[in-house]
Design a protein around this motif. Structure first.
Motif, mmCIF file in Angstrom:
data_model
loop_
_atom_site.group_PDB
_atom_site.id
_atom_site.type_symbol
_atom_site.label_atom_id
_atom_site.label_comp_id
_atom_site.label_asym_id
_atom_site.label_seq_id
_atom_site.Cartn_x
_atom_site.Cartn_y
_atom_site.Cartn_z
ATOM 1 N N MET A 162 0.935 -1.221 -0.470
ATOM 2 C CA MET A 162 -0.175 0.019 0.114
ATOM 3 C C MET A 162 1.200 1.372 0.128
ATOM 4 O O MET A 162 0.176 2.084 -0.830
ATOM 5 N N MET A 163 1.835 0.989 0.508
ATOM 6 C CA MET A 163 3.046 2.664 0.530
ATOM 7 C C MET A 163 3.382 2.824 -0.683
ATOM 8 O O MET A 163 3.619 3.887 -0.967
ATOM 9 N N MET A 164 3.575 1.951 -1.881
ATOM 10 C CA MET A 164 4.271 1.937 -2.606
ATOM 11 C C MET A 164 3.831 2.389 -3.734
ATOM 12 O O MET A 164 4.198 3.134 -4.609
ATOM 13 N N VAL A 165 1.833 1.534 -3.732
ATOM 14 C CA VAL A 165 1.281 2.515 -4.338
ATOM 15 C C VAL A 165 0.911 4.011 -4.094
ATOM 16 O O VAL A 165 1.052 4.907 -4.445
ATOM 17 N N GLY A 166 1.019 4.459 -2.669
ATOM 18 C CA GLY A 166 0.887 5.314 -2.266
ATOM 19 C C GLY A 166 1.651 6.073 -2.046
ATOM 20 O O GLY A 166 1.094 7.520 -2.338
ATOM 21 N N HIS A 167 3.004 6.321 -2.650
ATOM 22 C CA HIS A 167 3.669 7.202 -3.508
ATOM 23 C C HIS A 167 3.541 7.442 -4.473
ATOM 24 O O HIS A 167 3.756 8.905 -4.120
ATOM 25 N N TYR A 168 2.199 7.460 -5.577
ATOM 26 C CA TYR A 168 2.276 8.157 -6.429
ATOM 27 C C TYR A 168 1.141 8.978 -6.501
ATOM 28 O O TYR A 168 1.716 9.998 -6.918
ATOM 29 N N MET A 204 9.635 3.033 6.718
ATOM 30 C CA MET A 204 9.982 2.842 6.063
ATOM 31 C C MET A 204 10.063 3.195 4.832
ATOM 32 O O MET A 204 11.101 3.328 3.609
ATOM 33 N N SER A 205 9.190 2.676 4.240
ATOM 34 C CA SER A 205 8.587 2.205 2.766
ATOM 35 C C SER A 205 8.500 4.144 2.570
ATOM 36 O O SER A 205 8.045 3.852 1.198
ATOM 37 N N THR A 206 8.504 5.022 2.711
ATOM 38 C CA THR A 206 8.312 6.705 2.142
ATOM 39 C C THR A 206 9.899 6.930 1.293
ATOM 40 O O THR A 206 10.053 7.342 0.811
ATOM 41 N N SER A 207 10.868 6.046 2.197
ATOM 42 C CA SER A 207 11.936 6.428 0.963
ATOM 43 C C SER A 207 12.073 4.890 -0.120
ATOM 44 O O SER A 207 13.042 5.188 -1.254
#
Length: 261
Positions: A162-168, A204-207
């Motif tokens: 979810m964090m990976m997708v939320g980056h965009y 951590m996933s924010t990077s």
């Protein structure tokens, strides 16, 4: 959560992910040279370097003190945030001579600064309008609450994805974490899970923004023109999924043996 707990999870994940990413990139993009020439002269140059002095020595001392203070905030009564600001303050004092603005100004790629600023502005607008909170709430209700009963590892995998997708829709990491942490933390408390273990992947996933070059680090290299966006997307998907697995498994292991409290 202490800096030591953060390091227990973050350092192994970073090392393993870096090695796996390097191996994968070498497999996909074959090295263009077989032998790196000039290493012998580089070693000789290193031996001939003078000892640390001046601004180099001052920076090393200040940074070393900051690292020690990060690990023992309770003993010294100064939290990590104040330690960071103190370090910045000391480095900025007259006479420290750690940054030469005239020299750095000529090396800065201002196009990278502008696109990062645009991404930050977009994230701020999304946060202020409440769109980010609305999206994170929907995702929590649709996915997190349903998979939470499947175990901590499954929950961590879903959170990382979810964090990976939320980056965009929100490429600015701080804003993304600020929106997701309250939702994920509240869910962890409601389910009786360790909130540190559940919230760590969010931070951590924010990077991990490896599909398009809207992260400052990625865009800095992209502006050099050596690789294309399709190169990043084709390899970034695999590297991102690898990171998700490594981060989720290691966090679950560390939490399971009680190192996160």
């Amino acid at each position: 959560m202490s800096f030591a707990q953060w390091s227990i999870v973050g350092v192994p994940v970073a090392i393993v992910s870096l090695v796996l990413a390097w191996l994968f990139l070498c497999l996909v993009f074959k090295p263009e040279i077989d032998v790196v020439k000039g290493l012998d002269s580089l070693k000789d140059d290193r031996k001939n370097l003078p000892p640390l002095r001046g601004s180099e020595l001052r920076f090393t001392i200040v940074f070393a003190v900051m690292v020690v203070m990060w690990f023992v905030p309770k003993k010294i009564g100064i939290d990590m945030y104040m330690t960071t600001w103190l370090g910045i303050f000391v480095m900025s004092l007259p006479g420290m001579d750690m940054v030469d603005w005239k020299e750095m100004n000529g090396r800065i790629d201002w196009s990278a600064i502008l696109i990062c600023g645009a991404a930050t502005a977009l994230a701020t607008v999304v946060a202020n309008l409440g769109t980010g909170a609305w999206l994170s709430g929907i995702l929590a209700n649709l996915f997190l609450s349903r998979v939470a009963g499947m175990g901590l590892l499954v929950l961590l995998l879903v959170i990382n994805i979810m964090m990976m997708v939320g980056h965009y829709p929100m490429p600015q990491g701080v804003s993304l974490a600020g929106l997701c942490l309250p939702v994920v933390g509240a869910l962890a408390l409601d389910l009786g899970l360790n909130p540190i273990a559940v919230c760590l992947p969010v931070c951590m996933s924010t990077s991990m923004l490896l599909l398009v070059p809207i992260d400052p680090t990625c865009y800095t290299t992209y502006s050099g023109g050596y690789w294309k966006i399709k190169d990043m997307m084709s390899t970034g998907v695999v590297i991102t999924l690898g990171y998700v697995v490594v981060c989720s498994v290691w966090t679950a292991v560390v939490a399971g043996i009680g190192l996160l409290g």
